[in-house]
Design a protein around this motif. Sequence first.
Motif, PDB file in Angstrom:
ATOM      1  N   LYS A  35       0.848  -1.201   0.000  1.00  0.00           N
ATOM      2  CA  LYS A  35       0.000   0.000   0.000  1.00  0.00           C
ATOM      3  C   LYS A  35       0.883   1.251   0.000  1.00  0.00           C
ATOM      4  N   PRO A  36       0.859   2.072  -1.074  1.00  0.00           N
ATOM      5  CA  PRO A  36       1.670   3.284  -1.092  1.00  0.00           C
ATOM      6  C   PRO A  36       1.276   4.223   0.051  1.00  0.00           C
ATOM      7  N   SER A  37       2.274   4.841   0.664  1.00  0.00           N
ATOM      8  CA  SER A  37       1.989   5.700   1.806  1.00  0.00           C
ATOM      9  C   SER A  37       2.898   6.927   1.817  1.00  0.00           C
ATOM     10  N   ALA A  38       2.503   7.899   2.630  1.00  0.00           N
ATOM     11  CA  ALA A  38       3.290   9.097   2.863  1.00  0.00           C
ATOM     12  C   ALA A  38       3.107   9.492   4.326  1.00  0.00           C
ATOM     13  N   PRO A  70       5.232   0.898   0.580  1.00  0.00           N
ATOM     14  CA  PRO A  70       6.177   1.805  -0.074  1.00  0.00           C
ATOM     15  C   PRO A  70       5.925   3.257   0.343  1.00  0.00           C
ATOM     16  N   VAL A  71       6.874   3.817   1.109  1.00  0.00           N
ATOM     17  CA  VAL A  71       6.737   5.167   1.652  1.00  0.00           C
ATOM     18  C   VAL A  71       7.376   6.183   0.710  1.00  0.00           C
ATOM     19  N   MET A  72       6.664   7.271   0.460  1.00  0.00           N
ATOM     20  CA  MET A  72       7.231   8.352  -0.340  1.00  0.00           C
ATOM     21  C   MET A  72       8.440   8.918   0.412  1.00  0.00           C
ATOM     22  N   GLY A  73       9.603   8.931  -0.251  1.00  0.00           N
ATOM     23  CA  GLY A  73      10.814   9.418   0.394  1.00  0.00           C
ATOM     24  C   GLY A  73      10.979  10.931   0.326  1.00  0.00           C
ATOM     25  N   ARG A 113       2.602   5.892  -9.524  1.00  0.00           N
ATOM     26  CA  ARG A 113       3.725   4.980  -9.817  1.00  0.00           C
ATOM     27  C   ARG A 113       3.462   3.587  -9.264  1.00  0.00           C
ATOM     28  N   HIS A 114       2.898   3.518  -8.082  1.00  0.00           N
ATOM     29  CA  HIS A 114       2.694   2.217  -7.440  1.00  0.00           C
ATOM     30  C   HIS A 114       1.417   1.520  -7.892  1.00  0.00           C
ATOM     31  N   HIS A 115       0.558   2.234  -8.579  1.00  0.00           N
ATOM     32  CA  HIS A 115      -0.652   1.597  -9.113  1.00  0.00           C
ATOM     33  C   HIS A 115      -0.548   1.335 -10.606  1.00  0.00           C
ATOM     34  N   ARG A 149       0.974  16.954  -4.487  1.00  0.00           N
ATOM     35  CA  ARG A 149       1.190  16.581  -5.891  1.00  0.00           C
ATOM     36  C   ARG A 149       2.200  15.442  -5.995  1.00  0.00           C
ATOM     37  N   ALA A 150       3.262  15.532  -5.205  1.00  0.00           N
ATOM     38  CA  ALA A 150       4.269  14.465  -5.197  1.00  0.00           C
ATOM     39  C   ALA A 150       3.660  13.159  -4.693  1.00  0.00           C
ATOM     40  N   PHE A 151       2.789  13.245  -3.703  1.00  0.00           N
ATOM     41  CA  PHE A 151       2.126  12.052  -3.183  1.00  0.00           C
ATOM     42  C   PHE A 151       1.245  11.427  -4.265  1.00  0.00           C
ATOM     43  N   ALA A 152       0.522  12.258  -5.016  1.00  0.00           N
ATOM     44  CA  ALA A 152      -0.306  11.730  -6.111  1.00  0.00           C
ATOM     45  C   ALA A 152       0.569  10.999  -7.126  1.00  0.00           C
ATOM     46  N   ALA A 153       1.726  11.547  -7.451  1.00  0.00           N
ATOM     47  CA  ALA A 153       2.642  10.893  -8.393  1.00  0.00           C
ATOM     48  C   ALA A 153       3.160   9.579  -7.818  1.00  0.00           C
ATOM     49  N   HIS A 154       3.447   9.563  -6.530  1.00  0.00           N
ATOM     50  CA  HIS A 154       3.899   8.334  -5.843  1.00  0.00           C
ATOM     51  C   HIS A 154       2.822   7.246  -5.939  1.00  0.00           C
TER      52      HIS A 154
END
Length: 189
Positions: free
Chosen positions: A105-108, A136-139, A181-183, A173-178
Amino acid sequence: MTYNVGYIVGSLSQKSINRKLALALSRLAPPELRLAEIPIGGLPLYNHDHDPNYPAVAQEFKDAIKASDALLFVTPEYNRSIPGALKNAIDWATRPYGSNVLNGKPSAIIGASPGAISTAVAQQHLKTILSFTNSPVMGQPEAYIQFTKGLIDDESGHIQVPATADLLTGYMRAFAAHIRRHHHDIPHL
């Protein structure tokens, strides 16, 4: 495409500055992100004795995570780490063994505090925990928000400091891109 993002506030207080931040972030998010809180306040303390007869409140919590395309953790820092309630929620999300709903699950992570270093140490601890759960955590970018009086308007919920609003808009916006990418379907080699 629209993504459902569950956000988890690490504080149990209804007047939490992190809850205010989460609501402000939902206003700054790109239109493809639909944010909704996944509450953690009703979860009992995790105990593996509950595994055979999993409590309904914990199952509802796990189902809300499953229904989310991504997770946003908005947390304060308590004693240089994450609040116990947040760690407890993560334990419920990953138990019983073999039923980890954070897996993939992508996360931030973001957080606010009145202190100058904000939630930097708590966020590092949470990144370590989520890495182990295979979320997967947004770095980058990172956001450690020093909460000052008037930062968020109490009535409208809008960020009042333009530089902070710009930073948080870029963060979302960066979170949306993250998430994208993972979906995105990547062929298996």
